[in-house]
Design a protein around this motif. Structure first.
Motif, PDB file in Angstrom:
ATOM      1  N   PHE A   1      -8.577  -2.379   7.947  1.00  0.00           N
ATOM      2  CA  PHE A   1      -7.709  -2.536   9.118  1.00  0.00           C
ATOM      3  C   PHE A   1      -8.437  -2.478  10.471  1.00  0.00           C
ATOM      4  CE2 PHE A   1      -4.702  -1.147   5.808  1.00  0.00           C
ATOM      5  CZ  PHE A   1      -3.742  -2.139   5.945  1.00  0.00           C
TER       6      PHE A   1
ATOM      7  N   ALA B   1       1.891  -0.548   7.385  1.00  0.00           N
ATOM      8  CA  ALA B   1       0.933  -1.429   6.718  1.00  0.00           C
ATOM      9  C   ALA B   1       0.324  -0.756   5.489  1.00  0.00           C
ATOM     10  CB  ALA B   1      -0.180  -1.820   7.688  1.00  0.00           C
TER      11      ALA B   1
ATOM     12  N   GLY C   1       0.173 -11.509   8.545  1.00  0.00           N
ATOM     13  CA  GLY C   1       0.214 -10.433   9.543  1.00  0.00           C
ATOM     14  C   GLY C   1      -0.500  -9.186   9.072  1.00  0.00           C
ATOM     15  N   TYR C   2      -0.735  -9.101   7.793  1.00  0.00           N
ATOM     16  CA  TYR C   2      -1.512  -7.993   7.219  1.00  0.00           C
ATOM     17  C   TYR C   2      -2.797  -8.594   6.630  1.00  0.00           C
ATOM     18  CZ  TYR C   2       2.861  -5.460   7.668  1.00  0.00           C
ATOM     19  OH  TYR C   2       3.982  -4.889   8.167  1.00  0.00           O
TER      20      TYR C   2
ATOM     21  N   HIS D   1       1.166  -1.772  11.872  1.00  0.00           N
ATOM     22  CA  HIS D   1       0.885  -3.003  12.595  1.00  0.00           C
ATOM     23  C   HIS D   1       1.242  -2.795  14.069  1.00  0.00           C
ATOM     24  CE1 HIS D   1       1.262  -7.198  13.829  1.00  0.00           C
ATOM     25  NE2 HIS D   1       0.557  -7.510  12.748  1.00  0.00           N
TER      26      HIS D   1
ATOM     27  N   PHE E   1      -4.404  -2.470  14.603  1.00  0.00           N
ATOM     28  CA  PHE E   1      -3.544  -1.548  13.852  1.00  0.00           C
ATOM     29  C   PHE E   1      -3.635  -0.138  14.420  1.00  0.00           C
ATOM     30  CE2 PHE E   1      -4.201  -5.097  11.047  1.00  0.00           C
ATOM     31  CZ  PHE E   1      -2.979  -5.246  10.408  1.00  0.00           C
TER      32      PHE E   1
ATOM     33  N   MET F   1      -2.613 -10.877  13.523  1.00  0.00           N
ATOM     34  CA  MET F   1      -3.311  -9.614  13.237  1.00  0.00           C
ATOM     35  C   MET F   1      -4.258  -9.209  14.359  1.00  0.00           C
ATOM     36  SD  MET F   1      -4.406  -9.159   9.304  1.00  0.00           S
ATOM     37  CE  MET F   1      -6.025  -9.435   9.391  1.00  0.00           C
TER      38      MET F   1
END
Ligand code: F6R
Ligand code: MG
Ligand code: MG
Length: 369
Positions: A143, A210, A240-241, A203, A162, A158
């Motif tokens: 992340f 997440a 998005g992840y 997120h 995070f 993204m």
């Protein structure tokens, strides 16, 4: 409608030694889960001597009925384990179980409540012979490290980064860090995974969950800090992840973790398929499995056994070479853990026996010969 994904695990008895779970325990857990009206779906798996219940429902996180259900099932498995006289029967549930010196701390839990996306990909990571701090390095890579996760650079969904929620397991506090801006501050803490452990990742664009790990504050027992070992972690993937591959890529470099034999050694985290999730060499080395699912209305479509990919053979070979190298050090640090971190120790007894044989050194350092 919101779906909750709960992963609840415990070691209720090893077969053989602390290396595996007896098929009768898995069978018992499946039968009990099949009979429960609370769940949408379930999957039972194991890694080493830990049985993992993967559950979906609509009751939210920290739900008492779900916790009671899991505990009752693990107790039923304990009864089977006792009948078969398995190793350390009931050790995570019963404080009088015979196994090691950390007993009865209860099951480990990781859970997230989510609004299912159009396509909801999740990976469940489960490890044996290590603790929740073992996820710090891979979660950081997944992340926050663009050399692992190119999506942080090139995926518009993204690029915002995070948020990491980190627990101080000793002081029982938590703190949030925003990545990428605060990674230098964050690494001061999560680089010490015996005490500071990533619990949640969110997120930053949507605020949505997440990832979640099974980290829990440590207990102070007889002057020492002890905690639940053999952690689990749920990670959402795609759109998005980080992609599935970006999540698993973090395990292509087998990092060193605390655990292994008698929870008192450092060794590499070996990524394996479920069929190889039986740590045997020196009760290890520590290992991790990854099961992938697509969620469909809470149904667990899967699993796919993610490390059943020859592309991880090299990582496995590196881990085995590291294991050989570390083992040569026998009872010496840093292969053997620091005195304060070992799960087993004879230091108090040996010290008591020998304390009169210790002679004070002279105060004057010059004459201290
Ligand atoms: C570590 C583990 C094993 C045991 C070891 C001694 O998590 O499960 O390495 O600690 O086999 O077990 P007991 O105390 O049952 O003899
Ligand atoms: Mg065990
Ligand atoms: Mg275990």
């Amino acid at each position: 409608k919101k779906i909750t994904l709960s992963v609840i695990k415990a070691d209720v008895g090893g077969f053989v030694g602390h290396s595996g779970v007896h098929p009768e325990l898995v069978k018992k857990a499946c039968e009990e889960l099949d009979a429960s009206p609370l769940l949408i779906d379930h999957h039972v798996t194991y890694v080493g001597d830990d049985i993992n219940l993967i559950l979906t429902h609509e009751l939210g996180c920290n739900n008492e009925d779900i916790r009671r259900l899991a505990r009752n099932i693990l107790s039923a498995c304990t009864e089977v384990a006792k009948k078969l006289k398995l190793c350390g029967a009931g050790q995570d549930l019963l404080s009088d179980a015979f196994a090691g010196n950390i007993k009865g701390l209860g099951p480990g839990v990781a859970e997230m409540e989510i609004e299912e996306r159009k396509s909801e990909t999740v990976i469940i990571l489960m490890a044996d012979k290590t603790g929740a701090g073992a996820w710090n390095l891979p979660l950081y890579k997944i992340f926050a490290d663009p050399f692992n996760t190119t999506g942080l650079i090139i995926d518009p969904n993204m690029h915002c980064g995070f948020n990491f929620e980190v627990y101080d397991l000793v002081e029982k506090k938590k703190i949030n860090f925003a990545a990428p801006e605060e990674i230098y501050d964050m690494l001061v803490f999560i680089g010490a995974p015996g005490r500071f452990v990533i619990k949640h990742v969110y997120h930053r664009g949507t605020g949505e969950i997440a990832a979640v790990s099974s980290a829990q504050p440590l207990y102070r027992v007889a002057g020492r800090y002890v905690g639940k070992d053999d952690p689990v972690c749920i990670v959402r993937c795609q759109t998005g992840y980080p992609s599935l591959g970006e999540v698993l890529e973090a395990f292509s470099h087998p990092h060193l973790v605390a655990g292994w034999l008698r929870g008192s050694h450092i060794g590499p985290l070996l990524p394996v398929e479920v069929k190889d999730a039986h740590p045997v060499r020196f009760d290890g080395p520590p290992r991790v499995i990854a099961l992938g699912f697509q969620l469909a209305g809470g149904k667990l479509v899967g699993p796919q056994d993610m490390f059943a990919d020859p592309a991880f053979d090299n990582a496995r070979q590196v881990a085995l070479d590291i294991a050989d190298y570390m083992r040569r050090m026998g009872p010496f640090e840093p292969h053997r853990l620091h005195l304060d971190e070992m799960e087993y120790t004879t230091m108090p007894q040996v010290m008591r026996k020998l304390k009169d044989r210790f002679i004070d050194l002279p105060e004057d350092r010059e004459t201290g010969t």
